[in-house]
Design a protein around this motif. Structure first.
Motif, PDB file in Angstrom:
ATOM      1  N   VAL A  42     -30.118  19.777 -15.576  1.00 48.34           N
ATOM      2  CA  VAL A  42     -29.074  18.777 -15.790  1.00 48.34           C
ATOM      3  C   VAL A  42     -29.264  18.114 -17.148  1.00 48.34           C
ATOM      4  N   ARG A  43     -30.498  17.767 -17.491  1.00 49.75           N
ATOM      5  CA  ARG A  43     -30.763  17.142 -18.797  1.00 49.75           C
ATOM      6  C   ARG A  43     -30.319  18.050 -19.934  1.00 49.75           C
ATOM      7  N   MET A  48     -26.253  19.364 -24.127  1.00 50.58           N
ATOM      8  CA  MET A  48     -25.279  20.277 -24.721  1.00 50.58           C
ATOM      9  C   MET A  48     -23.887  19.645 -24.761  1.00 50.58           C
ATOM     10  N   ILE A  49     -23.521  18.967 -23.690  1.00 44.69           N
ATOM     11  CA  ILE A  49     -22.204  18.326 -23.624  1.00 44.69           C
ATOM     12  C   ILE A  49     -22.120  17.182 -24.627  1.00 44.69           C
ATOM     13  N   VAL A  50     -23.161  16.388 -24.720  1.00 51.55           N
ATOM     14  CA  VAL A  50     -23.167  15.271 -25.664  1.00 51.55           C
ATOM     15  C   VAL A  50     -23.037  15.789 -27.100  1.00 51.55           C
ATOM     16  N   THR A  51     -23.735  16.865 -27.412  1.00 52.08           N
ATOM     17  CA  THR A  51     -23.637  17.461 -28.749  1.00 52.08           C
ATOM     18  C   THR A  51     -22.215  17.938 -29.017  1.00 52.08           C
ATOM     19  N   GLU A 113     -31.409  14.331 -32.675  1.00 54.25           N
ATOM     20  CA  GLU A 113     -31.250  13.886 -31.294  1.00 54.25           C
ATOM     21  C   GLU A 113     -29.816  13.450 -31.022  1.00 54.25           C
ATOM     22  N   ALA A 114     -29.269  13.929 -29.947  1.00 58.29           N
ATOM     23  CA  ALA A 114     -27.895  13.558 -29.608  1.00 58.29           C
ATOM     24  C   ALA A 114     -27.878  12.201 -28.906  1.00 58.29           C
ATOM     25  N   GLU A 115     -26.915  11.392 -29.262  1.00 60.27           N
ATOM     26  CA  GLU A 115     -26.725  10.102 -28.616  1.00 60.27           C
ATOM     27  C   GLU A 115     -25.280  10.005 -28.172  1.00 60.27           C
TER      28      GLU A 115
END
Length: 117
Positions: A42-43, A48-51, A113-115
């Motif tokens: 899930v993490r 991937m979705i956040v990116t 890092e994606a935020e």
């Protein structure tokens, strides 16, 4: 195609990319409620979705910036010097549009890092 029409098409492209993220946002909500035994998967999926969301945001910003530049170009007389066009580009928000050396290279650099916004 007139410059005004091009600007409208860029704005519409930005609007459409913004619409794409609604389903992704819903998926993030579902993924955040998954059982602990799948937490690592899930993490990774969330990352991937956040990116992808961040990429869409940049595309939307680029389209709006280009539409603004095109609208300003359309107001210039045909004899306007290149320095006026350069000034318009230099006033845009995103560095990759404003700084000629960065133009077109955003896809090739590490984003770290994606935020989530």
């Amino acid at each position: 195609m007139s410059l005004q029409k091009l600007a409208r098409e860029l704005d519409e492209t930005a609007r459409q990319t913004a619409g794409m993220v609604e389903g992704i946002s819903e998926a993030l909500e579902i993924l955040s409620e998954v059982a602990a035994d799948r937490q690592a998967d899930v993490r990774m999926a969330v990352q991937m979705i956040v990116t992808a969301l961040q990429g869409q945001d940049r595309i939307e910003q680029r389209c709006h910036n280009m539409a603004l530049a095109v609208r300003q170009f359309a107001l210039l007389p045909p004899t306007a010097p290149d320095s006026i066009y350069d000034e318009i580009w230099s006033n845009l928000t995103l560095d990759e549009l404003r700084v000629p050396a960065l133009s077109g290279i955003a896809a090739h650099s590490s984003h770290g890092e994606a935020e989530l916004f």
